[in-house]
Design an enzyme around this catalytic site. Structure first.
Site, PDB file in Angstrom:
ATOM      1  N   LYS A  78       1.040   4.337   7.413  1.00 40.88           N
ATOM      2  CA  LYS A  78       0.488   5.172   6.338  1.00 40.88           C
ATOM      3  C   LYS A  78       1.150   6.537   6.406  1.00 40.88           C
ATOM      4  O   LYS A  78       1.822   6.885   7.364  1.00 40.88           O
ATOM      5  CB  LYS A  78      -1.031   5.350   6.482  1.00 40.88           C
ATOM      6  CG  LYS A  78      -1.835   4.077   6.385  1.00 40.88           C
ATOM      7  CD  LYS A  78      -1.820   3.466   5.014  1.00 40.88           C
ATOM      8  CE  LYS A  78      -2.580   2.133   5.007  1.00 40.88           C
ATOM      9  NZ  LYS A  78      -2.342   1.374   3.807  1.00 40.88           N
ATOM     10  N   SER A 122       0.803  -1.218   0.000  1.00 41.86           N
ATOM     11  CA  SER A 122       0.000   0.000   0.000  1.00 41.86           C
ATOM     12  C   SER A 122       0.840   1.275   0.000  1.00 41.86           C
ATOM     13  O   SER A 122       0.313   2.351  -0.235  1.00 41.86           O
ATOM     14  CB  SER A 122      -0.956   0.016   1.198  1.00 41.86           C
ATOM     15  OG  SER A 122      -0.235   0.193   2.399  1.00 41.86           O
TER      16      SER A 122
END
Length: 186
Positions: free
Chosen positions: A68, A26
């Site tokens: 993230k 990701s």
């Protein structure tokens, strides 16, 4: 006396290190599946800034650590239009953002022509004490667009560097990504 001072500083430094193996893509191309990274503990939440890669408990399942990139900070108005992020109405420069054309084609082949919230989101104002985070691999990232904001108080650490990298499909010597070892994460 100086010896004890140096030793105490080294102990504090080593206690602030965290080590993680990245299982998914990701954050491509910044961090790949198969990268092993070193992070530094966040001692003060005021040190968290936009573009930092942070580790925090995954909001839907807090026993899982997630990593993230910080995109939106408390009090900011955030909107995504046609894959571009706007903060307080200004386009955010994101050289790290990656839009895999194969992933987009795959989504279209599955009949997922509406990319919301991937390509469209908001506008929302990031609440006090919260962060809006996203993966760099925008078409393949479960992030704040799907499960909401991250509590800034839960942020554990910030990414520092990759200390080991091996191709997740080839864990032999030939799969080692030597060019990524000791690469600083930005």
């Amino acid at each position: 006396m100086a010896y004890f001072y140096i030793v105490s500083k080294l102990i504090i430094f080593f206690k602030s290190l965290r080590f993680y193996k990245i299982p998914a893509g990701s954050l491509l191309p910044t961090i790949m599946a198969g990268d092993w990274i070193v992070t530094l503990k966040v001692w003060s939440k005021e040190n968290i800034k936009r573009r930092d890669l942070i580790v925090f408990p995954y909001p839907p399942e807090p026993s899982i650590d997630y990593i993230k990139r910080v995109i939106g900070l408390p009090g900011e108005k955030l909107e995504i239009r046609k894959d571009q992020v706007f903060i307080n109405g200004e386009l955010l420069d994101e050289p790290y953002a990656y839009f895999d054309p194969d992933e987009k084609t795959s989504r279209q082949d599955q009949g997922l022509n509406d990319f919301a919230p991937t390509s469209r989101y908001g506008p929302v104002v990031v609440p006090k004490g919260k962060l809006f985070v996203m993966g760099d691999n925008r078409y393949n990232s479960a992030d704040s667009r799907y499960w909401g904001f991250v509590e800034s108080e839960t942020v554990e650490s910030k990414a520092w560097f990759i200390y080991w990298s091996i191709n997740s499909n080839n864990d032999s010597f030939k799969g080692i990504n030597f060019s990524r070892i000791f690469k600083r994460i930005r």
